[in-house]
Design an enzyme around this catalytic site. Sequence first.
Site, short mmCIF file in Angstrom:
data_model
loop_
_atom_site.label_atom_id
_atom_site.label_comp_id
_atom_site.label_asym_id
_atom_site.label_seq_id
_atom_site.Cartn_x
_atom_site.Cartn_y
_atom_site.Cartn_z
N LEU A 234 0.85 -1.19 0.00
CA LEU A 234 0.00 0.00 0.00
C LEU A 234 0.89 1.24 0.00
CD1 LEU A 234 -2.97 0.01 -0.23
CD2 LEU A 234 -3.19 0.10 2.24
N HIS A 235 1.31 1.65 -1.19
CA HIS A 235 2.33 2.68 -1.35
C HIS A 235 1.93 4.04 -0.75
CE1 HIS A 235 4.15 -0.06 -4.29
NE2 HIS A 235 2.97 -0.11 -4.90
#
Length: 311
Positions: A234-235
Amino acid sequence: MAEPVIIDCDPGHDDALALLLAVGDPRLRLLGVTTVAGNQTLDKTTRNAQKILALAGAHDVPVAAGADRPLVNELTVAADIHGESGLDGPDLDVPVPVPVGVHAVELLRKLITEAESPVTLIALGPLTNVALLLRTFPEVTANLRRIVFMGGSTTRGNSTPYGEFNMVTDPEAADIVLRAPIPLTMIGLNVTHLALATDEIIAELRAISPICAELMTFFADAYRRNFGFPHPPLHDPVAVAYVLDQTIVPTVRAPISVELTGVYTRGATVVDLHHRTGRPDNADVAVDLDVNAFWTVLLNAIRQNPIGNPA
Ligand code: RIB
Ligand code: CA
């Protein structure tokens, strides 16, 4: 007092959860959202940002659309990761208002120059809007505390072997931002790949917000299919978590350059961690992640403001 922030983004599944983190955590005051072409075309990233804000009840947050293509490159979207809508997975059928009738760069200028205290700009997509802002209205740096961007990597890439998607999409924009006289923080893949939405995390999300869980389930399938990841990274929320609490994302000072002419490496961020080149430091570079603290902050924010009906 809550820190004033603006988010420039290209929703995008991870952008969507980053918006929910910014809306849900009371330590931030989201002044506005601007959108850029990247994960999908500008019309889709704009509609997606509006849908997420509407679902989160953040009806007072203005949204303005920006650049519909990179400065030089042609646009190549990431439909293989985010789907044709840019937010495939759940049915996000929610009415959205017309975006404010000004370009993102004008909304950014207005919000930054009129803010009562210096603003943190969080960039979660290609840096096209940010570069246009800095070139069109350089005076905004007087009330810009810093730019924190999700992009680049101190190791390998994802869009190309050594290029991360946001930087590869618009390397010229990244070069302009990296040369700007403003405090910068790079949150790269080397750290965001530690933010894996495991089955346990997705199960916790499902209990809070089924819509977020459906977004993550689609994202997980896409990452499994394209990269063989067991769980999706989940950048973008990592960049927001850093703004909330810098201890969650340790950084070091280093010189960062972006490759513009490499045949195989265009868009790669060249981070001189050991200062071998003699170039001056121009950014704080994320080098680690307190994974438990990250998920605690994100899940608490979504729990504060669950979109959709919790089970
Ligand atoms: O490489 C990951 C980055 O590119 C994230 O911001 C993702 O949303 C895409 O924009
Ligand atoms: Ca993004």
